[in-house]
Design a protein around this motif. Structure first.
Motif, PDB file in Angstrom:
ATOM      1  N   GLY A   7       0.836  -1.204   0.000  1.00  0.00           N
ATOM      2  CA  GLY A   7       0.000   0.000   0.000  1.00  0.00           C
ATOM      3  C   GLY A   7       0.860   1.238   0.000  1.00  0.00           C
ATOM      4  O   GLY A   7       2.083   1.177   0.187  1.00  0.00           O
ATOM      5  N   THR A   8       0.194   2.383  -0.210  1.00  0.00           N
ATOM      6  CA  THR A   8       0.916   3.640  -0.205  1.00  0.00           C
ATOM      7  C   THR A   8       0.002   4.767   0.279  1.00  0.00           C
ATOM      8  O   THR A   8      -1.217   4.641   0.209  1.00  0.00           O
ATOM      9  N   VAL A   9       0.616   5.824   0.761  1.00  0.00           N
ATOM     10  CA  VAL A   9      -0.136   7.039   1.072  1.00  0.00           C
ATOM     11  C   VAL A   9       0.145   8.016  -0.062  1.00  0.00           C
ATOM     12  O   VAL A   9       1.238   8.567  -0.169  1.00  0.00           O
ATOM     13  N   GLY A  66      -2.355  12.106   7.033  1.00  0.00           N
ATOM     14  CA  GLY A  66      -2.919  11.871   8.361  1.00  0.00           C
ATOM     15  C   GLY A  66      -3.221  10.404   8.626  1.00  0.00           C
ATOM     16  O   GLY A  66      -3.370   9.985   9.778  1.00  0.00           O
ATOM     17  N   LEU A  67      -3.336   9.588   7.584  1.00  0.00           N
ATOM     18  CA  LEU A  67      -3.655   8.169   7.774  1.00  0.00           C
ATOM     19  C   LEU A  67      -2.500   7.399   8.411  1.00  0.00           C
ATOM     20  O   LEU A  67      -2.694   6.350   9.019  1.00  0.00           O
ATOM     21  N   VAL A  90      -3.357   3.324   4.946  1.00  0.00           N
ATOM     22  CA  VAL A  90      -2.891   3.856   3.658  1.00  0.00           C
ATOM     23  C   VAL A  90      -4.121   4.354   2.896  1.00  0.00           C
ATOM     24  O   VAL A  90      -5.251   4.006   3.236  1.00  0.00           O
ATOM     25  N   ASP A  91      -3.890   5.161   1.859  1.00  0.00           N
ATOM     26  CA  ASP A  91      -5.054   5.576   1.058  1.00  0.00           C
ATOM     27  C   ASP A  91      -5.155   4.815  -0.254  1.00  0.00           C
ATOM     28  O   ASP A  91      -6.137   4.985  -0.997  1.00  0.00           O
ATOM     29  N   ALA A 123      -7.956  -1.091  -3.489  1.00  0.00           N
ATOM     30  CA  ALA A 123      -8.818  -0.137  -2.776  1.00  0.00           C
ATOM     31  C   ALA A 123      -8.135   1.224  -2.776  1.00  0.00           C
ATOM     32  O   ALA A 123      -6.913   1.318  -2.645  1.00  0.00           O
ATOM     33  N   SER A 124      -8.954   2.260  -2.923  1.00  0.00           N
ATOM     34  CA  SER A 124      -8.378   3.611  -2.963  1.00  0.00           C
ATOM     35  C   SER A 124      -9.348   4.620  -2.361  1.00  0.00           C
ATOM     36  O   SER A 124     -10.565   4.473  -2.457  1.00  0.00           O
TER      37      SER A 124
END
Ligand SMILES: NC(=O)c1ccc[n+]([C@@H]2O[C@H](COP(=O)([O-])OP(=O)(O)OC[C@H]3O[C@@H](n4cnc5c(N)ncnc54)[C@H](O)[C@@H]3O)[C@@H](O)[C@H]2O)c1
Length: 352
Positions: A209-211, A216-217, A223-224, A242-243
């Protein structure tokens, strides 16, 4: 769906009147013939004020326990933060109420198991988890085609749940109680994969995953944008995405690939059948939110729950799948979602 005119409507109490609770309450008040919205519960005055204005005179409760003590309520409808679901389901069953609860069942496998054990002691009560995608007409059509063997043996699913970016940061505020992107979003794709794979057992999970936008996550380890791969028994595979950061809207779609063909559901996430021809070319507008995409599914899900409770009175208890995802389905979805989260956190595959 035919509902006997002689059956008394199921009297429902909705708990939680946030983003989704207001939608469920409105459906149950006005659009589900087998249900009557008797009461609502929220700790927030402004949500109760909304209910007073928007709904047909429901009883108003600020305390969940007070609502459970209302002997006129047949079924509790939980649309509360995911971290509260397990204890609230158990309390509803203990009070002798049927329960519908939004996904996920819980953010913890032991809590899920506790709910299942408790529910087994109350077979006379219905308990359903809101995986509404099973009631979307297109997903249902695809499911029936797969079950009829139209694509041979399904062995691969690619499925995504991606939300429009919210610059106000709703997801950041929501994250501490959501369980993270895999338990909040991918849990739907996991349920769909298990449904199409005939409830096959998951054996291993990989994730990354990545931000991309919402720093803030990081504070709650979320992650977003997340990607997961899950292996299921029998050589079946699922790839999930998922995003929270899509520019164009809520783009939820799935592909089911089999030995004799493939099906795609919602590949073009168009809001309507209108096509716009202008200086940008030819395009559709996109469904802005999950609710715009799945409005019909939420309604069908509520109708099926009410019909299932009405039918129980006539034929006795049953675990009929037509009422929606069972607690056992929801337990597996949480187990797989948690494995993806662990794989993301540790960077190593998780054996299930
Ligand atoms: N099926 C779907 O696609 C879908 C989409 C969105 C949300 N959900 C689920 O619905 C649930 C609610 O999500 P939301 O987006 O509406 O959240 P939200 O934060 O907007 O609303 C939560 C509500 O719960 C109420 N609440 C908080 N603590 C309470 C308590 N102790 N007793 C009674 N009420 C309490 C709040 O006042 C609020 O009304 C979550 O579990 C989420 O996963 C499902």
């Amino acid at each position: 769906m035919t509902i006997s005119a002689k059956r008394a409507p199921v009297r429902v109490g909705v708990v939680g009147l946030g983003r989704l609770g207001k939608r469920h309450a409105t459906n149950l008040a006005y659009r589900v013939p087998g249900a009557a919205l008797l009461a609502v519960c929220s700790p927030l005055d402004d949500e109760l004020a909304w209910a007073r204005d928007a709904l047909p005179e429901p009883r108003l409760y600020a305390e969940y326990d007070a609502m459970l003590a209302d002997g006129d309520i047949d079924a509790i409808w939980l649309v509360t933060p995911s971290s509260l679901h397990a204890e609230q389901i158990v309390a509803a069953l203990a009070a002798g109420k049927h329960v519908f609860c939004e996904k996920p069942l819980s953010l913890d496998v032991a809590q899920c198991e506790h709910v299942l054990a408790f529910a087994r002691e109350h077979p006379e009560l219905q308990a359903t988890i809101g995986f509404m995608r099973r009631f979307d007409p297109s997903y249902r059509d695809a499911y029936e085609k797969v079950m009829a063997g139209k694509i041979g043996r399904p062995f691969m699913i690619r499925s995504q749940t991606t939300d429009k970016n919210d610059p106000e940061g709703f997801f950041v505020r929501f994250a501490p109680n959501s369980g993270g992107i895999f338990l909040d979003c991918t849990v739907h794709d996991i349920d769909i994969a298990r449904w199409f794979f005939g409830h096959a057992r998951a054996t291993r999970a990989y994730a990354a995953g990545t931000v991309a936008l919402h720093e803030g996550l990081r504070e709650c380890g979320d992650v977003d944008n997340g990607v997961g791969v899950v292996e299921f028994e029998g050589g079946r595979l699922a790839v999930f995405y998922a995003s929270r950061t899509m520019a164009h809207g809520n783009d939820t779609h799935s592909e089911i690939i089999g030995t004799a063909g493939a099906l795609s559901v919602g590949h073009n996430p168009r809001a309507s059948r209108v096509e716009i021809y202008d200086e940008s070319g030819v395009r559709n507008e996109c469904t802005p939110t999950f609710f715009d995409r799945f409005e019909e599914a939420f309604l069908h899900e509520a109708q099926a729950f009410a019909a299932s409770i009405g039918a129980r009175g006539e034929r006795g208890a049953s675990g009929s799948e037509s009422a929606g995802a069972t607690l056992a389905d929801a337990l597996e979805a949480t187990r797989i979602g948690l494995a993806l989260r662990e794989a993301l956190e540790t960077g190593t595959p998780v054996v299930l």
